[in-house]
Enzyme design. Structure first.
Site, PDB file in Angstrom:
ATOM      1  N   CYS A  82       4.034 -33.948  -5.816  1.00 48.74           N
ATOM      2  CA  CYS A  82       5.013 -34.938  -6.282  1.00 48.74           C
ATOM      3  C   CYS A  82       6.322 -34.811  -5.494  1.00 48.74           C
ATOM      4  O   CYS A  82       6.800 -33.702  -5.269  1.00 48.74           O
ATOM      5  CB  CYS A  82       5.275 -34.728  -7.775  1.00 48.74           C
ATOM      6  SG  CYS A  82       6.467 -35.898  -8.437  1.00 48.74           S
ATOM      7  N   CYS A 122      11.930 -31.824 -10.147  1.00 47.12           N
ATOM      8  CA  CYS A 122      12.119 -31.308 -11.511  1.00 47.12           C
ATOM      9  C   CYS A 122      11.958 -29.778 -11.467  1.00 47.12           C
ATOM     10  O   CYS A 122      10.888 -29.280 -11.096  1.00 47.12           O
ATOM     11  CB  CYS A 122      11.089 -31.925 -12.448  1.00 47.12           C
ATOM     12  SG  CYS A 122      11.027 -33.713 -12.315  1.00 47.12           S
ATOM     13  N   CYS A 141       8.860 -27.841 -12.852  1.00 53.72           N
ATOM     14  CA  CYS A 141       7.504 -28.370 -12.647  1.00 53.72           C
ATOM     15  C   CYS A 141       6.795 -27.795 -11.421  1.00 53.72           C
ATOM     16  O   CYS A 141       7.291 -27.876 -10.298  1.00 53.72           O
ATOM     17  CB  CYS A 141       7.559 -29.894 -12.537  1.00 53.72           C
ATOM     18  SG  CYS A 141       5.917 -30.607 -12.311  1.00 53.72           S
ATOM     19  N   CYS A 144      -4.465 -38.913 -23.177  1.00 52.44           N
ATOM     20  CA  CYS A 144      -3.316 -39.195 -22.314  1.00 52.44           C
ATOM     21  C   CYS A 144      -3.650 -38.823 -20.871  1.00 52.44           C
ATOM     22  O   CYS A 144      -4.163 -37.735 -20.611  1.00 52.44           O
ATOM     23  CB  CYS A 144      -2.129 -38.379 -22.826  1.00 52.44           C
ATOM     24  SG  CYS A 144      -0.621 -38.738 -21.943  1.00 52.44           S
ATOM     25  N   CYS A 187      -2.893 -43.272 -23.674  1.00 52.25           N
ATOM     26  CA  CYS A 187      -1.508 -43.029 -23.279  1.00 52.25           C
ATOM     27  C   CYS A 187      -1.506 -42.692 -21.790  1.00 52.25           C
ATOM     28  O   CYS A 187      -2.472 -42.125 -21.290  1.00 52.25           O
ATOM     29  CB  CYS A 187      -0.977 -41.853 -24.098  1.00 52.25           C
ATOM     30  SG  CYS A 187       0.674 -41.329 -23.647  1.00 52.25           S
ATOM     31  N   CYS A 207       6.411 -42.693 -26.150  1.00 52.58           N
ATOM     32  CA  CYS A 207       6.300 -41.253 -26.387  1.00 52.58           C
ATOM     33  C   CYS A 207       7.390 -40.619 -25.527  1.00 52.58           C
ATOM     34  O   CYS A 207       7.334 -40.703 -24.297  1.00 52.58           O
ATOM     35  CB  CYS A 207       4.908 -40.791 -25.954  1.00 52.58           C
ATOM     36  SG  CYS A 207       4.680 -39.001 -25.993  1.00 52.58           S
ATOM     37  N   ARG A 254       5.509 -33.916 -31.742  1.00 51.55           N
ATOM     38  CA  ARG A 254       4.425 -33.182 -31.064  1.00 51.55           C
ATOM     39  C   ARG A 254       4.869 -31.805 -30.613  1.00 51.55           C
ATOM     40  O   ARG A 254       5.812 -31.678 -29.843  1.00 51.55           O
ATOM     41  CB  ARG A 254       3.963 -33.937 -29.803  1.00 51.55           C
ATOM     42  CG  ARG A 254       3.357 -35.244 -30.116  1.00 51.55           C
ATOM     43  CD  ARG A 254       2.838 -35.980 -28.894  1.00 51.55           C
ATOM     44  NE  ARG A 254       2.538 -37.329 -29.307  1.00 51.55           N
ATOM     45  CZ  ARG A 254       1.427 -37.686 -29.938  1.00 51.55           C
ATOM     46  NH1 ARG A 254       0.478 -36.807 -30.194  1.00 51.55           N
ATOM     47  NH2 ARG A 254       1.250 -38.935 -30.324  1.00 51.55           N
TER      48      ARG A 254
HETATM   49  S1  SF4 Z   1       7.672 -33.461 -13.860  1.00 50.59           S
HETATM   50 FE1  SF4 Z   1       6.566 -32.806 -12.000  1.00 50.59          FE
HETATM   51  S2  SF4 Z   1       5.056 -34.420 -11.673  1.00 50.59           S
HETATM   52 FE2  SF4 Z   1       6.590 -35.259 -13.094  1.00 50.59          FE
HETATM   53  S3  SF4 Z   1       8.092 -36.279 -11.786  1.00 50.59           S
HETATM   54 FE3  SF4 Z   1       8.831 -34.169 -12.060  1.00 50.59          FE
HETATM   55  S4  SF4 Z   1       8.013 -33.026 -10.296  1.00 50.59           S
HETATM   56 FE4  SF4 Z   1       6.848 -34.945 -10.455  1.00 50.59          FE
END
Ligand code: SF4
Length: 334
Positions: free
Chosen positions: A59, A63, A66, A103, A135, A195, A267
């Site tokens: 990705c 974040c 993540c 989901c 979802c 959600c 949740r």
């Molecule tokens: S949480 Fe992870 S998968 Fe989702 S947008 Fe952020 S970096 Fe990408």
């Protein structure tokens, strides 16, 4: 008597009101949340949702929690979009295991109008035909894309706020808090249920937690489901060395969410693997009425209890899986 949540719930919470709730003596807080839970829901029922990563890793976002962000060096195996039939096989298995919601998550920054999106549409149609609530969580979404998903039978779209507006830039720099709100608005306009929740343990203050909950609770319509995640620490990410989330912080956050958004499904999401049955029982007492479970004992890319373990826990706590479809209105027991 059935009422829509906007008729009877409050949408103008002040920060101080939420803080006063969050900081109540713990047992009083849990007692109040449990009372709200019992007034709005069957407290013995827990919705079982299955979350499948249909496209993993790589990705472009950053974040900091993540492991799927391409820029961090983690052990997560990148997987391109799964074939539709593979996903439908997982959905059938999830249904057999007692899930009522399935989901599908793709590690994308945003949805693009390409063949991959066409395949997601096929998956949504297929899972919907199995009688499961479908979802998706696919990143940012335009109103037109949301409408296309709605027409394919999408029941809910997950798009977490993650944290407060004030703390957001500390956690993610590749998009803004407002982008999150815009996607949630697009989902609402398309008639899909929302959600949206957040993560605790990112280094945020209590004030940030309250601010995040307040944004959700002051939406014109409360999200139908509110996932509360404890940070799942992934080696190689900037937050890998954060301390484990204190269970009482989870309980306080869940209880506050339950009190201020009484009709929502709250949740208990990521982080359960590090919680004992007793700790999870506190979360159910505080108003959580949904969990994610997975046949592969993972929640996206982090460990999660397996289906058998979860079913045993529910049985020993006298809880039962919610078998019927949850509507976006709530039956209140007067
Ligand atoms: S949480 Fe992870 S998968 Fe989702 S947008 Fe952020 S970096 Fe990408």
């Amino acid at each position: 008597m059935t009422q829509t949540e906007t008729e009877v719930t409050k949408h103008d919470w002040s920060k101080q009101q939420l803080l006063d709730i969050y900081n109540r003596p713990l047992l009083e807080l849990v007692y109040q949340a449990a009372s709200v839970h019992r007034a709005w829901h069957d407290p013995r029922q827990v919705q079982i949702s299955t979350l499948l990563s249909v496209k993993t890793g790589g990705c472009p976002e950053d974040c900091s929690y993540c492991g799927q962000a391409a820029r961090y060096h983690t052990d997560i195996k990148v997987q391109s979009l799964l074939p539709t039939q593979t996903v439908l096989g997982h959905a059938r298995k999830a249904k057999e295991n007692g899930s009522t919601r399935f989901c599908m998550a793709a590690a994308w920054r945003e949805v693009k109008n390409n063949r991959d999106f066409d395949r997601i549409i096929e998956m949504v149609e297929g899972v919907n035909a199995l009688g499961l609530e479908v979802c998706c969580t696919l990143g940012m979404l335009s109103e037109e894309q949301a409408l296309r998903l709605q027409k394919a039978g999408l029941f809910a779209y997950n798009h977490n706020l993650d944290t407060s507006e004030e703390f957001y830039d500390e956690i993610i720099s590749t998009r803004k808090f407002d982008n999150r709100i815009q996607t949630i608005d697009n989902v609402r306009k398309a008639g899909i249920t929302v959600c949206s929740g957040g993560i605790i343990g990112l280094g945020e203050t209590v004030s940030d937690r309250i601010s995040m909950l307040r944004t959700l609770a002051n939406m014109e319509k409360h999200p139908e489901s509110v996932p509360i995640n404890a940070l799942a620490r992934v080696a190689g990410t900037p937050l890998a060395d954060m301390p484990k989330v204190d269970v009482w912080d989870m309980v306080r956050t869940i209880a506050t969410a339950r009190i201020v958004m009484p009709s929502s499904m709250v949740r208990l999401s990521a982080g359960r693997i590090e919680m004992s049955e007793q700790e999870q029982a506190w979360c159910f007492m505080a108003g959580a009425n949904s969990i994610f479970t997975g046949e592969r004992q993972t929640l996206l890319v982090t460990p999660n209890p397996g289906v058998d373990e979860d079913m045993q826990m529910l049985e020993s706590l006298g809880l039962k899986p919610m078998m019927n479809k949850k509507e976006d209105t709530c039956t209140r027991n007067y």
